[in-house]
Write an enzyme that holds these catalytic residues in place. Structure first.
Site, mmCIF file in Angstrom:
data_model
loop_
_atom_site.group_PDB
_atom_site.id
_atom_site.type_symbol
_atom_site.label_atom_id
_atom_site.label_comp_id
_atom_site.label_asym_id
_atom_site.label_seq_id
_atom_site.Cartn_x
_atom_site.Cartn_y
_atom_site.Cartn_z
ATOM 1 N N TYR A 113 4.908 43.752 -26.557
ATOM 2 C CA TYR A 113 4.639 42.349 -26.200
ATOM 3 C C TYR A 113 4.803 41.446 -27.421
ATOM 4 C CZ TYR A 113 2.045 38.153 -24.842
ATOM 5 O OH TYR A 113 1.672 36.856 -24.600
ATOM 6 N N ASP A 155 -0.653 35.251 -31.003
ATOM 7 C CA ASP A 155 -0.985 35.942 -32.253
ATOM 8 C C ASP A 155 -0.533 37.397 -32.222
ATOM 9 O OD1 ASP A 155 -2.853 37.034 -30.493
ATOM 10 O OD2 ASP A 155 -4.608 36.232 -31.525
ATOM 11 N N LYS A 180 7.508 38.378 -27.913
ATOM 12 C CA LYS A 180 7.129 37.022 -28.299
ATOM 13 C C LYS A 180 7.846 36.590 -29.587
ATOM 14 C CE LYS A 180 4.189 35.069 -25.431
ATOM 15 N NZ LYS A 180 4.538 33.763 -24.788
ATOM 16 N N ALA A 221 4.956 30.510 -19.695
ATOM 17 C CA ALA A 221 5.191 31.699 -18.876
ATOM 18 C C ALA A 221 5.321 32.949 -19.745
ATOM 19 C CB ALA A 221 6.461 31.516 -18.052
ATOM 20 N N TYR A 222 4.783 34.052 -19.237
ATOM 21 C CA TYR A 222 4.944 35.342 -19.924
ATOM 22 C C TYR A 222 4.536 36.448 -18.965
ATOM 23 C CZ TYR A 222 -0.073 36.176 -20.329
ATOM 24 O OH TYR A 222 -1.385 36.417 -20.040
#
Length: 216
Positions: free
Chosen positions: A68, A46, A72, A13-14
């Site tokens: 973002y 990445d 992460k 999920a993101y």
């Protein structure tokens, strides 16, 4: 989690524009998985890298340049603290058999449904969704621990990726508009290549390159 008591949790999920779901959400999932003794496989990106080094293996420290990527990276830090035995699987652009964002964008650009360009200087290592899924299931059922890189072996620009998609789908690749990300002054890293050599040695799943899995 408490009701289902899973043996394994794979968190894919993101939400790119939302710190709470990408960073805090991942931490909550890790805590909940740990509370019921579930094995955790977390999908990272990445985007945690700036592109300054171009090539990154599993030992590389995150140096994100976007919100973002920072979210992460924060998620990775929380998971490593809460669940040291978890697998954190960093991946790149995920391509399917027509259903991914990248594939839909190529079709829309060729048909004129949308305007825009595909960058010739923004390079990634796309992975096929089935290869990624198979690798995640391997991580879930084996003794893998820690950071793993799961991306394709081919480093391609977004424009080359679009050309490969267009040719596979019988579209005119010459209709794809090209541009340079450097000219657009976007805050995204230019060239990020995940080195998956170490992970691939321990996987039975073959991580194919875009030039192979997008061949007609």
């Amino acid at each position: 989690m408490a009701a289902v008591r899973p043996v394994v949790v794979i968190n894919a999920a993101y939400q790119q524009s939302d710190w709470a779901s990408t960073a805090h959400g991942a931490a909550h999932v890790a805590l909940a998985a740990a509370a019921v003794g579930a094995r955790l496989v977390h999908v990272s990106s990445d985007a945690v890298f700036s592109g300054a080094a171009v090539r990154y293996d599993e030992t590389a420290a995150p140096d994100p340049t976007t919100p973002y990527g920072a979210a992460k990276a924060a998620a990775e830090t929380a998971i490593q603290a809460v669940s040291p035995a978890a697998v954190i699987a960093r991946t790149s652009l995920v391509i399917g058999d027509g259903g991914s964002h990248h594939e839909r964008r190529v079709h829309a650009l060729v048909t004129g449904e949308i305007t825009g360009v595909l960058f010739t200087d923004e390079v990634r290592c796309p992975v096929h969704v089935s290869d990624l899924a198979a690798a995640l299931l391997e991580f879930a059922s084996t003794r893998h621990v820690g950071i793993r890189h799961v991306a394709g072996v081919d480093a391609v620009s977004r424009h080359e990726l679009g050309t490969l998609i267009a040719r596979r789908d019988g579209l005119d690749p010459d209709a794809l508009p090209a541009g340079r990300q450097a000219d657009a002054v976007l805050p995204r890293p230019l060239d990020v290549r995940l080195d998956c050599t170490r992970t691939q040695r321990r996987l039975s799943t073959t991580l194919r390159g875009a030039r192979q899995f997008l061949r007609r």
